[in-house]
Design an enzyme around this catalytic site. Structure first.
Site, PDB file in Angstrom:
ATOM      1  N   GLU A 104       0.828  -1.208   0.000  1.00  0.00           N
ATOM      2  CA  GLU A 104       0.000   0.000   0.000  1.00  0.00           C
ATOM      3  C   GLU A 104       0.862   1.259   0.000  1.00  0.00           C
ATOM      4  OE1 GLU A 104      -3.996  -1.554   2.286  1.00  0.00           O
ATOM      5  OE2 GLU A 104      -2.140  -1.377   3.427  1.00  0.00           O
ATOM      6  N   GLU A 119      -4.120  -9.683   3.252  1.00  0.00           N
ATOM      7  CA  GLU A 119      -4.873  -9.467   4.491  1.00  0.00           C
ATOM      8  C   GLU A 119      -6.006 -10.466   4.706  1.00  0.00           C
ATOM      9  OE1 GLU A 119      -3.011  -5.493   3.484  1.00  0.00           O
ATOM     10  OE2 GLU A 119      -3.993  -7.110   2.381  1.00  0.00           O
TER      11      GLU A 119
END
Length: 326
Positions: free
Chosen positions: A150, A171
């Protein structure tokens, strides 16, 4: 990572370009202390007219940023009562309001809102990067998962090392989902369906896969990553900083709006640059060169290439084509 080893950013000043090594300790993770240092760095370069680009790379020999420090995420989640989507939305909005109100941090740390405020601030830092006239380049010297990916997506450009490395959002395999912007920035980079499938499965991209779908801009041998990223930083950073900021805001924010709203953003940003001191001077120089030579500078032999290399169209009084950077 031990409490004493909180991670830090090592900044090497090369004039218009800063080389920043992200040191997340032996495991290369990204924790709260590093988030604070990143916020301070972005604030600094955004307001410093002498810094035109920043290159981030990992201090770990085979990792850019491994992922977020899981203990940071777990403890933050445990501090907030379990809520559904509506409750979580209310918590996020309250955290945003509280952060804007500048409530003292010692007070916030004693409340269940602190984890949400930290997330709000991290998103704010990444958004500052997207609004900034500074060019940010991720030099991925190795792998990056979760928040590491990210962080890379939040940069303007990405150069990745070739080899047995990977980048992606795992995730879902921990029962959570991207929280640092992955579901939004990866989607804007590679498209909705490809992003959805990648995030749902949790499988990362190889360097070749990331390049093929546009998740990174170049793949080079590992020992050339920082050098290639620095070349890109110098090249794109040679453009007028005010114009860079306006273009980034129009593309990053206007590009995800409706066409009508996006065009409004573009008009506003264009007018701000057309009325700026450096924009006015460069346009006056262009017209003066046209009047002097009888030809449009960008159609004169060699001028366009010189402009691409220097970052601005050479002015009429610049005999060698070199213009100082506005």
């Amino acid at each position: 990572m031990t409490p004493e080893d909180k991670g830090h950013l090592e900044v090497e000043d090369r004039g218009a370009v800063l080389i920043v090594r992200v040191d997340g300790g032996p495991l290369g993770v990204f924790g709260a202390e590093m988030a604070t240092q990143l916020e301070e760095l972005v604030d600094r370069v955004d307001t410093d007219p002498n810094v035109h680009a920043v290159v981030f790379t990992g201090a770990h020999p085979e990792r850019f940023v491994s992922h977020a420090e899981v203990r940071w995420l777990q403890e933050g989640g445990a501090a907030v009562p379990s809520v559904g989507p509506r409750g979580a939305s209310a918590v996020a909005r309250t955290a945003k309001s509280v952060d804007r109100a500048r409530v003292p941090e010692p007070v916030l740390r004693r409340t269940p809102l602190w984890p949400a405020v930290q997330l709000e601030r991290l998103h704010g830092t990444f958004l500052r990067m997207n609004r900034s006239g500074t060019i940010f380049v991720a030099a991925l010297n190795g792998s990056a998962l979760g928040l590491g990916a990210e962080f890379a997506w939040a940069n303007d450009l990405r150069v990745m090392a070739d080899g047995d490395f990977f980048i992606g959002q795992p995730e879902v395999l921990l029962g959570i989902m991207p929280g640092g912007g992955g579901s939004q920035r990866l989607t804007r980079l590679i498209g909705t369906h490809k992003s959805l499938v990648a995030i749902l499965e949790g499988k990362p991209f190889t360097p070749a896969e990331a390049l093929a779908i546009g998740a990174v801009d170049a793949v080079v041998p590992q020992d050339e990553v920082v050098a290639r990223a620095t070349e890109l930083a110098e090249h794109f950073g040679s453009r007028p900083k005010g114009s860079v900021a306006a273009i980034k805001r129009a593309v990053y924010f206007g590009g995800s709006m409706s066409l009508t709203d996006g065009l409004h953003v573009e008009r506003a940003e264009f007018l701000s640059r057309a009325l700026s001191k450096d924009g006015q001077q460069l346009m006056l120089d262009y017209m003066e060169t046209t009047d002097t030579t009888g030809e449009l500078p960008l159609y004169s032999p060699g001028i366009y290439q010189r402009a691409l290399e220097s970052g601005t169209v050479p002015g009429p009084r610049s005999a060698n084509g070199a213009l100082s950077r506005p």
